[in-house]
Design a protein around this motif. Structure first.
Motif, mmCIF file in Angstrom:
data_model
loop_
_atom_site.group_PDB
_atom_site.id
_atom_site.type_symbol
_atom_site.label_atom_id
_atom_site.label_comp_id
_atom_site.label_asym_id
_atom_site.label_seq_id
_atom_site.Cartn_x
_atom_site.Cartn_y
_atom_site.Cartn_z
ATOM 1 N N LEU B 174 -3.902 10.369 -14.148
ATOM 2 C CA LEU B 174 -5.198 10.142 -13.504
ATOM 3 C C LEU B 174 -5.829 11.484 -13.109
ATOM 4 O O LEU B 174 -7.049 11.650 -13.195
ATOM 5 N N ILE B 175 -4.989 12.460 -12.695
ATOM 6 C CA ILE B 175 -5.502 13.802 -12.372
ATOM 7 C C ILE B 175 -6.128 14.433 -13.617
ATOM 8 O O ILE B 175 -7.210 15.015 -13.555
ATOM 9 N N VAL B 176 -5.442 14.297 -14.762
ATOM 10 C CA VAL B 176 -5.947 14.890 -16.002
ATOM 11 C C VAL B 176 -7.305 14.283 -16.384
ATOM 12 O O VAL B 176 -8.180 14.963 -16.910
ATOM 13 N N LEU B 177 -7.495 12.988 -16.106
ATOM 14 C CA LEU B 177 -8.793 12.359 -16.372
ATOM 15 C C LEU B 177 -9.850 12.859 -15.398
ATOM 16 O O LEU B 177 -11.024 12.998 -15.740
ATOM 17 N N LEU B 178 -9.424 13.122 -14.149
ATOM 18 C CA LEU B 178 -10.358 13.479 -13.082
ATOM 19 C C LEU B 178 -10.876 14.905 -13.220
ATOM 20 O O LEU B 178 -12.044 15.176 -12.933
ATOM 21 N N VAL B 179 -10.004 15.840 -13.656
ATOM 22 C CA VAL B 179 -10.359 17.266 -13.669
ATOM 23 C C VAL B 179 -11.657 17.568 -14.444
ATOM 24 O O VAL B 179 -12.560 18.190 -13.895
ATOM 25 N N PRO B 180 -11.807 17.094 -15.704
ATOM 26 C CA PRO B 180 -13.061 17.425 -16.401
ATOM 27 C C PRO B 180 -14.290 16.784 -15.768
ATOM 28 O O PRO B 180 -15.384 17.351 -15.806
ATOM 29 N N MET B 181 -14.122 15.589 -15.153
ATOM 30 C CA MET B 181 -15.267 14.947 -14.477
ATOM 31 C C MET B 181 -15.747 15.814 -13.317
ATOM 32 O O MET B 181 -16.938 15.965 -13.091
ATOM 33 N N ALA B 182 -14.770 16.377 -12.567
ATOM 34 C CA ALA B 182 -15.087 17.074 -11.318
ATOM 35 C C ALA B 182 -15.721 18.445 -11.556
ATOM 36 O O ALA B 182 -16.045 19.154 -10.619
ATOM 37 N N ARG B 183 -15.934 18.823 -12.828
ATOM 38 C CA ARG B 183 -16.616 20.088 -13.102
ATOM 39 C C ARG B 183 -18.097 20.013 -12.743
ATOM 40 O O ARG B 183 -18.750 21.023 -12.563
ATOM 41 N N VAL B 184 -18.643 18.797 -12.695
ATOM 42 C CA VAL B 184 -20.051 18.613 -12.336
ATOM 43 C C VAL B 184 -20.117 18.353 -10.833
ATOM 44 O O VAL B 184 -19.366 17.524 -10.319
ATOM 45 N N ARG B 185 -21.029 19.093 -10.130
ATOM 46 C CA ARG B 185 -21.057 19.085 -8.662
ATOM 47 C C ARG B 185 -21.100 17.687 -8.018
ATOM 48 O O ARG B 185 -20.198 17.358 -7.235
ATOM 49 N N PRO B 186 -22.088 16.806 -8.330
ATOM 50 C CA PRO B 186 -22.122 15.505 -7.645
ATOM 51 C C PRO B 186 -20.876 14.662 -7.942
ATOM 52 O O PRO B 186 -20.424 13.882 -7.101
ATOM 53 N N MET B 187 -20.302 14.855 -9.128
ATOM 54 C CA MET B 187 -19.098 14.123 -9.505
ATOM 55 C C MET B 187 -17.928 14.587 -8.630
ATOM 56 O O MET B 187 -17.102 13.788 -8.197
ATOM 57 N N LEU B 188 -17.866 15.922 -8.359
ATOM 58 C CA LEU B 188 -16.836 16.481 -7.481
ATOM 59 C C LEU B 188 -16.991 15.912 -6.071
ATOM 60 O O LEU B 188 -16.007 15.539 -5.426
ATOM 61 N N VAL B 189 -18.255 15.814 -5.600
ATOM 62 C CA VAL B 189 -18.512 15.240 -4.274
ATOM 63 C C VAL B 189 -18.023 13.791 -4.227
ATOM 64 O O VAL B 189 -17.361 13.375 -3.268
ATOM 65 N N ALA B 190 -18.313 13.018 -5.283
ATOM 66 C CA ALA B 190 -17.868 11.615 -5.338
ATOM 67 C C ALA B 190 -16.349 11.534 -5.261
ATOM 68 O O ALA B 190 -15.793 10.687 -4.542
ATOM 69 N N ALA B 191 -15.653 12.444 -5.979
ATOM 70 C CA ALA B 191 -14.197 12.427 -5.999
ATOM 71 C C ALA B 191 -13.632 12.834 -4.637
ATOM 72 O O ALA B 191 -12.709 12.188 -4.118
ATOM 73 N N LEU B 192 -14.188 13.902 -4.020
ATOM 74 C CA LEU B 192 -13.690 14.357 -2.719
ATOM 75 C C LEU B 192 -13.890 13.275 -1.661
ATOM 76 O O LEU B 192 -12.992 12.996 -0.859
ATOM 77 N N ALA B 193 -15.077 12.648 -1.673
ATOM 78 C CA ALA B 193 -15.351 11.595 -0.690
ATOM 79 C C ALA B 193 -14.424 10.398 -0.926
ATOM 80 O O ALA B 193 -13.833 9.858 0.020
ATOM 81 N N GLY B 194 -14.264 9.996 -2.187
ATOM 82 C CA GLY B 194 -13.391 8.860 -2.502
ATOM 83 C C GLY B 194 -11.951 9.131 -2.091
ATOM 84 O O GLY B 194 -11.302 8.294 -1.453
ATOM 85 N N GLY B 195 -11.445 10.323 -2.455
ATOM 86 C CA GLY B 195 -10.063 10.676 -2.122
ATOM 87 C C GLY B 195 -9.853 10.819 -0.623
ATOM 88 O O GLY B 195 -8.890 10.293 -0.060
ATOM 89 N N GLY B 196 -10.779 11.523 0.032
ATOM 90 C CA GLY B 196 -10.667 11.744 1.486
ATOM 91 C C GLY B 196 -10.698 10.434 2.258
ATOM 92 O O GLY B 196 -9.866 10.197 3.147
ATOM 93 N N LEU B 197 -11.646 9.549 1.890
ATOM 94 C CA LEU B 197 -11.754 8.257 2.579
ATOM 95 C C LEU B 197 -10.501 7.401 2.348
ATOM 96 O O LEU B 197 -10.022 6.737 3.270
ATOM 97 N N ALA B 198 -9.964 7.447 1.125
ATOM 98 C CA ALA B 198 -8.774 6.636 0.833
ATOM 99 C C ALA B 198 -7.594 7.068 1.703
ATOM 100 O O ALA B 198 -6.834 6.229 2.185
#
Lengths: 108, 233
Positions: B174-198
């Protein structure tokens, strides 16, 4: 999830929530279109969902927040491997290698 | 089988063949992980055939292993699959003139790889028979690779000792899928917020925190896109 029939029931439900989104517009064809705002918001769903599944696996053990753990070290190794290399195997080798390596050094 | 269907299938298969090698590690890891959470070979291959979706399988395995309620596992899988609604909408025009049964089959076989490989020709080629062949060639080949190598993974797992925490392979995948997505700024924000909230909401009953975190992550990504407008995925 020890009951076998429950597991098969779950597989069928998971199959439905996979095939229905995939088939949605291919089957509906020209009769339907996705609103632009929804389309844009939906793009963030995979990143948010993946992070929400991964983060507790890395930062929580036994219900407690653990800032440093073998799992975090393994995750960092996997992220670095994914960032620095295009080899599809390397993140798995690096991550599992670090996890097992630390396991050998600090027996639990 | 019309000659143009066969031509399309051959051309699709040849253009997809080199890309399809990338599926092999995923299928192996999915097989290893399914065996790692304790599925029998029959259960593992049952899931692999019925669900046929690497991300949804790898994403739900940690939840299944943790004893999460069924409805929550199903909602999580649905959210992971929401991207397919977008893919389906984008490629739908390529199926005009294709019979309904073939559309259902094509929908079931829609994967990230087949979508990326076929989209352009699907929207530009005039012959519906050729287009269906061009789509089904790579899609059926992906299906075959996915089943064969997942089975290899399931079988290989029994020769690996129990203490090696194979289930962590799902987290890495799942990390390997996430890394290329998180290269785009709003996508990184979505991931940080999702992970932090979880993590923050892990105490919520029935693991509801995961769903709240996903919704919060989507909202954060969407808000970030509005704020830094130029950096769009």
């Amino acid at each position: 999830m020890s009951e076998d029939w429950m597991l098969w029931g779950l597989f069928i439900l998971l199959g439905l929530v996979t095939t229905l989104p995939r088939a949605s517009f291919i089957v509906l064809g020209e009769r339907a279109a996705l609103p632009e705002t929804l389309h844009r918001a939906l793009r963030y769903a995979p990143a948010a969902a993946l992070a929400a599944i991964v983060a507790p696996d890395i930062f929580v053990s036994g219900g407690e927040l653990t800032v440093f753990s073998p799992r975090l070290a393994a995750a960092v190794a996997a992220v670095l491997a994914a960032l620095l290399s295009r080899n599809p195997w390397l993140p798995f080798i690096a991550g599992m290698g670090v996890l097992w390596g630390i396991g050998q050094l600090i027996p639990t | 089988m019309s000659p143009s269907f066969r031509d399309g299938m051959q051309e699709g298969f040849h253009s997809f063949l080199p890309l399809s090698v990338g599926l092999i590690p995923w299928a192996l890891v999915t097989g290893l992980t399914m065996a790692g959470v304790g599925f029998t070979p029959l259960q593992a291959m049952g899931m692999n055939v019925i669900v046929f979706a690497g991300t949804a399988q790898l994403g739900t395995l940690p939840l299944i292993a943790a004893g999460t309620p069924v409805w929550l596992i199903v909602i999580t899988a649905f959210v992971l699959n929401l991207r397919f609604i977008i893919f389906s909408a984008a490629i739908a025009r390529g199926f005009r003139g294709v019979p309904l049964g073939a559309r259902w089959l094509s929908g079931h076989l829609l994967t990230d790889g087949a979508f990326a490989a076929c989209l352009e020709k699907m929207l530009s080629h005039p012959d519906p028979h050729w287009r269906l062949g061009y789509y089904l060639g790579p899609s059926l080949w992906s299906w075959l690779l996915w089943q064969v190598f997942a089975f290899c993974g399931v079988m290989a797992a029994s020769s690996i000792p129990r203490g090696w925490s194979l289930e962590f392979m799902a987290t890495i995948a799942l990390i390997v899928l996430l890394v290329p997505m998180a290269r785009v700024r709003p996508m990184l924000v979505a991931a940080l917020a999702g992970g932090g909230l979880a993590v923050a909401l892990r105490g919520m009953p029935l693991r509801l925190g995961v769903i709240v975190a996903i919704v919060g992550g989507i909202a954060a990504g969407f808000a970030a896109e509005r704020w830094c407008g130029r950096d769009r995925p």
